[in-house]
Write a protein that holds these residues in place. Structure first.
Motif, short mmCIF file in Angstrom:
data_model
loop_
_atom_site.label_atom_id
_atom_site.label_comp_id
_atom_site.label_asym_id
_atom_site.label_seq_id
_atom_site.Cartn_x
_atom_site.Cartn_y
_atom_site.Cartn_z
N GLY A 117 39.37 41.92 46.86
CA GLY A 117 38.96 41.13 48.01
C GLY A 117 39.05 41.89 49.31
N THR A 118 38.73 41.20 50.38
CA THR A 118 38.68 41.80 51.71
C THR A 118 39.49 40.95 52.69
OG1 THR A 118 36.73 40.54 52.44
CG2 THR A 118 36.34 42.57 51.18
N ALA A 119 39.35 41.28 53.97
CA ALA A 119 40.04 40.52 55.01
C ALA A 119 39.26 39.28 55.43
CB ALA A 119 40.27 41.41 56.23
N GLN A 120 38.09 39.08 54.87
CA GLN A 120 37.29 37.92 55.23
C GLN A 120 37.86 36.62 54.65
OE1 GLN A 120 34.77 38.40 57.42
NE2 GLN A 120 35.46 40.54 57.36
N ALA A 121 37.65 35.52 55.37
CA ALA A 121 38.22 34.24 54.94
C ALA A 121 37.62 33.74 53.64
CB ALA A 121 38.02 33.20 56.04
N ASN A 122 36.38 34.07 53.35
CA ASN A 122 35.72 33.56 52.15
C ASN A 122 35.77 34.55 50.99
OD1 ASN A 122 34.06 35.47 53.25
ND2 ASN A 122 32.15 34.33 52.95
N THR A 123 36.68 35.50 51.05
CA THR A 123 36.75 36.53 50.02
C THR A 123 37.40 36.01 48.74
OG1 THR A 123 37.40 38.84 49.67
CG2 THR A 123 39.04 37.39 50.64
N ASP A 124 37.26 36.77 47.67
CA ASP A 124 37.94 36.47 46.42
C ASP A 124 39.40 36.90 46.56
OD1 ASP A 124 38.92 36.24 43.85
OD2 ASP A 124 37.43 37.55 42.91
N ASN A 125 40.31 35.94 46.69
CA ASN A 125 41.73 36.24 46.87
C ASN A 125 42.55 35.90 45.63
OD1 ASN A 125 41.87 33.43 46.98
ND2 ASN A 125 41.98 33.38 49.23
N SER A 126 41.92 35.86 44.49
CA SER A 126 42.61 35.51 43.25
C SER A 126 43.25 36.72 42.60
CB SER A 126 41.63 34.87 42.26
OG SER A 126 40.63 35.80 41.87
N ILE A 127 44.32 36.47 41.87
CA ILE A 127 44.97 37.47 41.03
C ILE A 127 44.77 37.04 39.58
CG2 ILE A 127 47.15 38.57 40.41
CD1 ILE A 127 48.15 37.85 43.25
N LYS A 128 44.21 37.91 38.77
CA LYS A 128 43.90 37.54 37.40
C LYS A 128 44.82 38.25 36.41
CE LYS A 128 39.11 36.32 38.37
NZ LYS A 128 39.40 34.88 38.27
N LEU A 129 45.25 37.50 35.41
CA LEU A 129 46.09 38.03 34.35
C LEU A 129 45.29 38.08 33.05
CD1 LEU A 129 49.38 35.98 35.01
CD2 LEU A 129 48.60 38.05 36.14
N LEU A 138 44.17 35.28 30.78
CA LEU A 138 45.34 34.43 30.54
C LEU A 138 45.56 33.41 31.64
CD1 LEU A 138 47.86 37.19 29.38
CD2 LEU A 138 46.53 35.64 27.94
N GLY A 139 45.14 33.73 32.85
CA GLY A 139 45.36 32.82 33.96
C GLY A 139 45.00 33.45 35.29
N THR A 140 44.98 32.62 36.31
CA THR A 140 44.66 33.06 37.66
C THR A 140 45.72 32.55 38.63
OG1 THR A 140 42.28 33.06 37.20
CG2 THR A 140 42.94 32.99 39.51
N LEU A 141 46.20 33.45 39.49
CA LEU A 141 47.19 33.08 40.50
C LEU A 141 46.49 32.94 41.85
CD1 LEU A 141 50.03 35.61 39.55
CD2 LEU A 141 49.58 33.33 38.60
N LYS A 177 53.96 32.30 35.67
CA LYS A 177 52.87 32.31 36.65
C LYS A 177 53.22 31.50 37.90
CE LYS A 177 49.42 32.63 32.94
NZ LYS A 177 50.40 32.46 31.84
N LYS A 178 54.50 31.33 38.18
CA LYS A 178 54.96 30.56 39.34
C LYS A 178 55.26 31.50 40.52
CE LYS A 178 54.94 26.59 37.16
NZ LYS A 178 53.96 25.53 37.49
#
Length: 363
Positions: A117-129, A138-141, A177-178
């Protein structure tokens, strides 16, 4: 993380082709720890082959503990999984909507973590396992408000740490995942993080161009308490790495690399790389003796970590520094046994292929 060409010469291409044709063994039987000082002085680095598949910068590399599986994350929004023994691509993982800035593999080799992702507000900010063996998600944080710049997993495999453009660091339980904690102590984006080998300390670096916010924070990873703040860089701290014994912390920020006592925070020495365009990647060898630096002028240099002495320039920059089609080293990693050096590439031009170079270390 920008890239250019490690070598554009036909000579380099012929060397790689000849090595492949010979079927040379990538994994010499003699371990680095068995070498005498005289033998270590005769070590050589040979380009063996390239992995090709990414169409944009190779921003991050991670290896399994057995040294067989390599994972690369790219600005092309994909993650690729490679087998270094067979030199084959095993899978391409999709799912991120922006460039992948960071990849990390759990110590047991079971879980792959990816983010970008980037510094933009609409960016992909997910962490994927991901399950690294089956390549299943397995999941997304979710928790950061902007893109993720860096990932690190504690040696016990329990804690995942993520750094973000949103100026925070988050600690996660990798199994449940907490979210465990959010660390706030930077006034600009957190560009890099590193965990000490004993899992006790977390280092985080931040900064922006032409600001006074270029700092390194050292945290107690277990208590989330801030231990000390290091200030000496004039640029944003983009790279951090602990030595294998945990005694030394290395930080990279244009135009220099600084070496610190990780326990006291004392600055021990500064390496002025004097590279056009600045630093693009760093890595420390598993034996803790050698620091490798990559720069935007395409050069790759080897340094004695203890003395700060330049040992050799592995890749020379081109004579024509106005060539914007060249590739630069954007990510560097050693295999866990120290026998292989891996260099991913990126670039400023509209190129179609960004390779990963595999170098054999021998003597």
């Amino acid at each position: 993380m920008n890239l250019h060409q490690l070598s554009s010469s036909s000579v380099m291409a012929l060397i790689i082709a000849a090595t492949l044709a010979s079927g040379a063994n990538l994994f010499p039987s003699l371990a680095q720890s068995q070498l005498t000082p005289a033998e270590k002085s005769r070590q050589s680095f040979q380009p063996v082959y390239q992995l090709r598949g990414h169409i944009w910068d190779v921003a991050s590399l991670a290896l399994s503990q057995d040294g067989q599986i390599l994972v690369s994350g790219s600005f092309d929004q994909t993650i690729k999984v490679w087998n270094l023994n067979t030199k084959k691509q095993l899978a391409t993982l999709d799912g991120h909507q922006d460039g992948v800035n960071a990849v990390a593999i759990s110590p047991d080799g079971q879980i792959l973590v990816t983010a970008g992702g980037t510094a933009q507000a609409n960016t992909d900010n997910s962490i994927k396992l991901w399950n690294l063996n089956t390549r299943k998600l397995l999941g997304t944080l979710q928790g950061h408000s902007q893109g993720i710049t860096s990932l690190a997993i504690a040696p016990d495999g329990q804690t995942l740490v993520s750094a973000s453009y949103d100026k925070t660091i988050k600690l996660w339980n990798l199994n449940t995942k907490k979210l465990l904690a959010t660390l706030q102590g930077h006034s600009s984006r957190v560009s890099s993080i590193a965990i000490s080998p004993d899992g006790q300390q977390l280092a985080s670096g931040s900064g922006e161009v032409d600001t006074t916010n270029n700092i390194i924070n050292l945290w107690n990873l277990k208590t989330s308490k801030l231990l000390r703040t290091l200030t000496a860089h004039s640029g944003a701290i983009s790279f951090l790495a602990f030595s294998p014994d945990g005694e030394t912390l290395v930080s990279g920020a244009d135009p220099s690399v600084k070496i610190w006592n990780a326990n006291t925070g004392e600055l021990q020495r500064t390496l002025n790389l004097s590279s056009i365009g600045g630093i693009s990647a760093i890595a420390i060898s598993p034996d803790g003796q050698t620091l490798v630096s990559g720069a935007l002028d395409t050069s790759v240099k080897l340094w004695n970590l203890s003395t700060g002495t330049l040992l050799k320039t592995l890749v020379q920059p081109p004579s024509n520094n106005q060539n914007f089609d060249r590739l630069t080293p954007s990510s560097i990693a050693f295999s866990p046994d120290g026998k292989i050096l891996i260099i991913g590439h990126g670039g400023e031009a509209a190129l179609s292929n960004f390779p990963i170079d595999i170098w054999r270390i021998s003597f």
